[in-house]
Design an enzyme around this catalytic site. Sequence first.
Site, PDB file in Angstrom:
ATOM      1  N   HIS A   1       0.452  54.518  17.637  1.00 61.04           N
ATOM      2  CA  HIS A   1       1.553  53.430  17.493  1.00 61.04           C
ATOM      3  C   HIS A   1       1.169  52.409  16.529  1.00 61.04           C
ATOM      4  CE1 HIS A   1       3.972  55.046  20.963  1.00 61.04           C
ATOM      5  NE2 HIS A   1       3.943  55.924  20.298  1.00 61.04           N
TER       6      HIS A   1
ATOM      7  N   ASP B   1      -0.320  56.501  21.983  1.00 57.97           N
ATOM      8  CA  ASP B   1      -0.094  55.126  21.845  1.00 57.97           C
ATOM      9  C   ASP B   1      -0.684  54.084  20.877  1.00 57.97           C
ATOM     10  OD1 ASP B   1       0.817  52.495  22.862  1.00 57.97           O
ATOM     11  OD2 ASP B   1       1.591  53.409  24.762  1.00 57.97           O
TER      12      ASP B   1
END
Length: 394
Positions: free
Chosen positions: A244, A221
């Site tokens: 991310h 993430d």
Amino acid sequence: MVIMKMLVSIFVALLLPSLIFSAPDFPVFNVVDYGAVGDGLTDATNAFIKTWEATCTSSPSSPTMYVPSGNTFLLHPIKLEGPCVSPAVTIQINGNITAPIEPSRWRCYDKRCDKWIHLKHVNGLTVHGNGTINGRGHKWWNVNDRLRPTAFEISRSENISLTGLNFKDSPRMHIHFEKSKSARVTNITIDAPGESPNTDGIHVSGSRDVFIDYCQIGTGDDCISIVDGCSHLNISNIVCGPGHGISIGSLGKHGSNDNVEDIFIRNIVFINSTNGARIKTWQGGKGHASNIIFERIRTQDSYNPIIIDQFYCDGEHCTEHDSAVQVSNVTFRHVHGTSQGEFAVKLDCSASIPCTGIVLEDIDIRSGYEDQARAYTSNVQGIVMGLNIPQTHL
Ligand SMILES: *[C@@H]1O[C@H](CO)[C@@H](O)[C@H](O)[C@H]1NC(C)=O
Ligand SMILES: *[C@@H]1O[C@H](CO)[C@@H](O)[C@H](O)[C@H]1NC(C)=O
Ligand SMILES: *[C@@H]1O[C@H](CO)[C@@H](O)[C@H](O)[C@H]1NC(C)=O
Ligand SMILES: *[C@@H]1O[C@H](CO)[C@@H](O)[C@H](O)[C@H]1NC(C)=O
Ligand SMILES: *[C@@H]1O[C@H](CO)[C@@H](O)[C@H](O)[C@H]1NC(C)=O
Ligand SMILES: *[C@@H]1O[C@H](CO)[C@@H](O)[C@H](O)[C@H]1NC(C)=O
Ligand SMILES: *[C@@H]1O[C@H](CO)[C@@H](O)[C@H](O)[C@H]1NC(C)=O
């Protein structure tokens, strides 16, 4: 004269260090002395709690809780809570710490098993060492997101230093700073697979004066995520990927009033990350994200190297509302490299609350593939300066 200099340097070389190091003994509390067995199998939780109690109640200055190298200690969820007697407390972790591998075997101290190692109300805390904190999250990653624990949380604490440690495979976020002030995080590595869900590297909420530098973060993430109530964060010299990107948000979920300001992010390398410099907010939210600078960014094969998304959603609640988190005074400066997505620059803001004061300066992002990288903008007010690749109009 020469002899004098020699005497001085002998004094400096020999005597000064011994003066420093023979100063009052800083007490060291070794977890092994409190019964911890470092075989990776024996439950060391109670020994760690007893060691912490001894450290935290120790009155001389600078007590150290020590986790020795060459060992692996198995820990169930544990809360190490202050306030401590001494204004400065150190936890030195040179050994490894590992979580039970089966989620069903985790023994939680309260109903919500949402944290593994939790430090709370500890001011003047230093956590350092070369150990690895391994959440062994593989089996958690199929479990519902809300039930998965964060590996390491520091909450309601002030004057924190976190250095040297290695974090691996958390069930959920790796490190979370919550409602804390004045923290320095440096020389940390975080390592989890690109496919591991919600395993943010460092998540910061409700905190101010947090400085994060020289970290290597690869995860499933955000490498770093900054959410409601944060201000005065400096983040520099980070390598991020997979992951991310470095994200402000998400903000404004379920209509909440979220505010983030004065965030400086510089000298970042994004390698094969889905996003790079990102701000994400939900429709229907309130508050603001302002005074944010992303500069000196290198991006290699990211999908969205520069992105403001005021329409962030979870696939269910994706309709446009007439309120949104205001995004203003955001600069992206000296961003160079390659992207592998369609839009190297994507600034997608709402008609009701446009993004204002957006500066794009010296942007040069080319497609790593045959297609041209493009820019997409909607409802953005601001200026473009210097190199402007892909061509962006504000
Ligand atoms: C501690 O973990 C690291 C990283 O996983 C590993 O290389 C090292 O061998 C481990 N040390 C011990 C004593 O298990
Ligand atoms: C970690 O640091 C300790 C103390 O400095 C040292 O003895 C140990 O060899 C180091 N371990 C690793 C894996 O570098
Ligand atoms: C944090 O450190 C600063 C500077 O050393 C000091 O003035 C302040 O009292 C500390 N705060 C706490 C809560 O210990
Ligand atoms: C970073 O931390 C590691 C231990 O994990 C240590 O060996 C190394 O010396 C540290 N580097 C710096 C620049 O402090
Ligand atoms: C890029 O990341 C994806 C997803 O994490 C991974 O499957 C792929 O192997 C990575 N590619 C490179 C070159 O690291
Ligand atoms: C954080 O960055 C800002 C903006 O460049 C700078 O003024 C400030 O001195 C930095 N603070 C620290 C502690 O590095
Ligand atoms: C944005 O920057 C301008 C000019 O520097 C300043 O006047 C304004 O207060 C800033 N807006 C916010 C929300 O901080």
